[in-house]
Design a protein around this motif. Structure first.
Motif, short mmCIF file in Angstrom:
data_model
loop_
_atom_site.label_atom_id
_atom_site.label_comp_id
_atom_site.label_asym_id
_atom_site.label_seq_id
_atom_site.Cartn_x
_atom_site.Cartn_y
_atom_site.Cartn_z
N LEU A 1 54.52 51.61 41.50
CA LEU A 1 53.80 50.83 41.10
C LEU A 1 54.69 49.51 40.27
CD1 LEU A 1 50.86 52.38 39.34
CD2 LEU A 1 50.95 51.12 41.93
N SER A 2 56.15 50.37 39.93
CA SER A 2 56.50 49.17 38.72
C SER A 2 57.47 48.60 40.46
CB SER A 2 57.39 50.06 38.20
OG SER A 2 58.79 51.03 39.24
N LEU A 3 57.72 49.26 41.15
CA LEU A 3 58.39 48.06 42.32
C LEU A 3 57.44 47.32 43.06
CD1 LEU A 3 60.09 51.43 44.29
CD2 LEU A 3 60.90 49.93 42.54
N ILE A 4 56.34 47.78 43.13
CA ILE A 4 55.76 46.60 43.44
C ILE A 4 55.44 45.30 42.63
CG2 ILE A 4 53.02 46.08 43.85
CD1 ILE A 4 52.72 48.49 45.08
N THR A 5 55.59 45.66 41.27
CA THR A 5 55.21 44.64 40.11
C THR A 5 56.94 43.92 39.77
OG1 THR A 5 55.60 46.03 38.47
CG2 THR A 5 53.89 45.32 38.43
N GLY A 6 57.78 44.44 40.20
CA GLY A 6 59.30 43.86 40.44
C GLY A 6 59.27 43.45 41.39
#
Length: 417
Positions: free
Chosen positions: A31-36
């Motif tokens: 999820l952090s990759l998506i937001t990143g």
């Protein structure tokens, strides 16, 4: 036969809980990759750096002000009443959080002078919302200590899930800006922290057990220095660089650090699931060490494989995912990857030390890494930039593992730190 069957059942349960916790951590990381990616494309490198200048320092401060109380709650979760230990968290929050905010409040304009003036307002909101961090973390660490892994993983993942949904929605709508990113991140964090506290009935009451608070503080003071040092190595390089590099360079380094840490959730999941079992086996050193070494073997193998894959793909994926400007993140990422392997192994060893009531030994290893970071980053970064910061971080992470491993092997179980 009964003992053998019980041991086999315990091992099966441990494996399942390890897989669950590691998978949950990987999901959060995904999820952090998506937001990143969304933030990198919508905000650019400078905007991404400005968001990090608010989120990272307030995260660091939240961990600093816990004083090890949640970790102590995990350790004593089978000995004391949950309500007594939760009230300790609220007392510590009131005693440390409010004065800290009052001191920091007026220092922010000079600290954030390289960023837009309105960012000071958002930083202050994050400080106020951060007063819930210790009570929330205390709730989930109680669940970790009692091996309630399903709810532990649900509650710790919830803030990231909500933030991802909101950020993705703004990105699709073309409304993702620095301020909207900060707004939905704050809402996701504070909202899910409050929800967790309410569902678990962990609000403060008038009942305070001073003996329990003293026991928590005694354990917490030994683990707190290590927690603080952990944050220094994991996040404080970014904290220090807020005023040492441009917002764009900070944005590049944040992406490099995020990509390098792709294996971290696996190691963290292994350590989280390992802790209650080592706690129960603290009187059986041979069994405890066998369990620890097995965890280290799997953590090391997984970390090396993941690091190799990330290193091979990064030169192509980072510019593709985040934009051509983020090609500058590739070299720092490659430098950070070996350090992440050492860091993952060190976290497993730390779980062993903390479960044996020796958090001071783990803290000493982390302090060594933190001192190296604090001394070297301000010296190296002005001359070598974010690549120099990556070298310092990798060396610090390696020193953490080496010291922790030597301490764990050298000191007998009966010797308490």
């Amino acid at each position: 036969a009964g003992t053998g069957a019980d041991a086999a059942a315990s091992n099966r349960r441990h494996r399942l809980e390890t897989i669950l916790t590691a998978a949950s951590g990987l999901g959060v990381y995904g999820l952090s990759l998506i937001t990143g990616v969304a933030q990198g494309r919508a905000l650019g490198d400078a905007g991404r750096g400005t968001v990090a200048a608010v989120v990272v320092p307030t995260q660091v401060l939240g961990w600093v002000l816990m004083f090890g109380i949640p970790q102590a709650t995990a350790y004593f979760s089978r000995q004391y009443a949950r309500r007594d230990m939760q009230n300790s968290a609220w007392v510590v929050t009131a005693a440390t959080g409010i004065p800290a905010i009052a001191i920091i409040w007026f220092l922010l304009p000079s600290y954030l002078d390289q960023h837009p003036p309105e960012i000071v307002f958002w930083f202050r909101l994050f400080l106020i919302g951060g007063l819930l961090v210790t009570p929330y973390t205390n709730v989930i660490d109680w669940l970790r200590g009692t091996a309630e892994n399903v709810w532990f993983n649900v509650y710790r993942s919830l803030p990231f899930v909500v933030a991802t949904v909101l950020i993705a929605a703004l990105y699709v709508a073309g409304r993702l800006t620095v301020e909207s990113t900060l707004a939905v991140t704050l809402v996701a964090n504070v909202g899910t922290w409050l929800l967790t506290i309410l569902v678990e009935r962990a609000w403060p009451t008038a009942r305070l057990s001073v003996p329990v608070l003293k026991r928590q503080l005694n354990y917490g003071r030994r683990v707190w220095l290590g927690t603080l040092s952990n944050m220094v190595v994991a996040r404080f390089d970014q904290f220090l660089m807020v005023s040492l590099v441009s917002p764009a360079e900070l944005g590049h380094y944040v992406i490099a650090g995020t990509a390098a840490g792709v294996s971290a959730p696996i190691a963290q999941g292994v350590a989280f699931a390992l802790f209650p079992y080592l706690r129960d086996e603290s009187g059986d050193d041979a069994a405890s060490w066998e369990r620890t070494k097995l965890a280290m073997r799997w953590t090391g193998l997984t970390s090396v494989v993941v690091a190799a894959c990330v290193g091979a793909l990064a030169p192509f994926l980072l510019p593709f995912a985040f934009g051509e400007d983020f090609r500058a993140s590739v070299v720092p990422l490659l430098i950070l990857l070996p350090g992440q392997v050492f860091w993952n192994l060190g976290n497993v060893v730390s779980a062993k030390l903390e479960a044996d009531d020796r958090p001071g030994a783990a803290s000493q290893a982390l302090v060594l890494a933190a001192v190296l970071t604090l001394v070297a980053v301000p010296i190296v970064v002005p001359a070598a930039g974010i690549r120099g910061a990556a070298v310092v971080t990798t060396c610090a992470q390696a020193s953490f593992f080496v010291y922790a491993w030597i301490a764990a092997k050298r000191e007998p179980s009966a010797k308490r730190s």
